[in-house]
Write an enzyme that holds these catalytic residues in place. Structure first.
Site, PDB file in Angstrom:
ATOM      1  N   CYS A  99      46.180  38.963  36.382  1.00  0.00           N
ATOM      2  CA  CYS A  99      45.642  37.955  36.918  1.00  0.00           C
ATOM      3  C   CYS A  99      44.203  37.916  37.319  1.00  0.00           C
ATOM      4  O   CYS A  99      43.850  37.380  36.286  1.00  0.00           O
ATOM      5  CB  CYS A  99      46.112  38.470  39.149  1.00  0.00           C
ATOM      6  SG  CYS A  99      46.005  36.611  39.869  1.00  0.00           S
ATOM      7  N   HIS A 100      43.016  38.325  38.344  1.00  0.00           N
ATOM      8  CA  HIS A 100      42.164  38.259  38.149  1.00  0.00           C
ATOM      9  C   HIS A 100      41.544  39.513  37.328  1.00  0.00           C
ATOM     10  O   HIS A 100      40.189  39.781  36.394  1.00  0.00           O
ATOM     11  CB  HIS A 100      41.297  38.016  39.677  1.00  0.00           C
ATOM     12  CG  HIS A 100      41.068  37.415  40.030  1.00  0.00           C
ATOM     13  ND1 HIS A 100      42.322  36.175  40.581  1.00  0.00           N
ATOM     14  CD2 HIS A 100      40.706  35.268  40.169  1.00  0.00           C
ATOM     15  CE1 HIS A 100      42.387  34.988  41.134  1.00  0.00           C
ATOM     16  NE2 HIS A 100      41.153  34.683  41.176  1.00  0.00           N
TER      17      HIS A 100
END
Length: 204
Positions: free
Chosen positions: A129-130
């Protein structure tokens, strides 16, 4: 939970900062420990937190889950390790969940230096994800083929990596995942990577 060979000899350090994406920590913890991996949970309290902000607030996820988890018994699924006691030599994989945790961890030079040393030592680096933000700031993504949450794809590309819109991507010792819905594919690929390395070590 999914098809994979056991990874009984793998030690995975899950480095978790404030406001992590809850499921991106809890699902891999369950899945990878079920396959036999030794999980070292490494909560880092430094950085901003919310609900409410307290200087030494325990590490909690975006939706309030604590790290370490209070619904799983330490010593069964995981052990807790202080970051200061974590050694690159003692782990096979460094794992970063997403959420806002990467934004807290990417400004900590000791975390970035640990990531660099792990990468240089050819340890498996897993980020979903991030979390590729941490790899970007550690300077280990140039030329890398990887995925991430679409909001940071231009950050990945601007750092010199090739962005791929796929659930999970492996390039060398780096395994990246896209979003929470892709956790099964991401964990599957990570487990396969660690199993391959165990097999290679056993064959030497």
């Amino acid at each position: 939970m999914f098809d994979s060979t056991p990874i009984d000899d793998a030690t995975i350090a899950m480095i978790v900062g404030q406001e992590f994406e809850d499921v991106e920590f809890e699902f891999p913890l369950l899945a990878l420990s079920e396959l036999g991996a030794d999980i070292e949970v490494v909560p880092i309290t430094r950085g901003q937190s919310t609900r409410p902000y307290l200087e030494d607030k325990i590490v909690t996820g975006r939706f309030g889950s604590p790290c370490p988890p209070n619904v799983m018994e330490e010593g069964n699924r995981y052990a807790v390790t202080d970051f200061e006691d974590l050694s690159v030599d003692d782990v096979d994989c460094v794992f970063f969940p997403g959420g806002f945790s990467p934004d807290n961890l990417r400004i900590l030079e000791d975390v970035l230096e640990f990531t660099r040393r792990a990468h240089e030592a050819d340890k498996v680096i897993a980020a979903i994800c991030h979390a590729p933000w941490i790899l970007i700031d550690a300077g280990v993504v140039d030329g890398q083929r990887m995925t991430c949450y679409r909001a940071i794809k231009h950050d990945v590309m601007n750092a010199g990596a090739e962005y791929v819109d796929e659930p999970a991507v492996r390039d060398g010792n780096v395994v990246t995942g896209r979003v929470p819905d892709d956790l099964p594919q991401f964990c599957q690929l990570l487990a396969e990577t660690l199993a391959e390395r165990e097999a290679e070590s056993a064959a030497v």
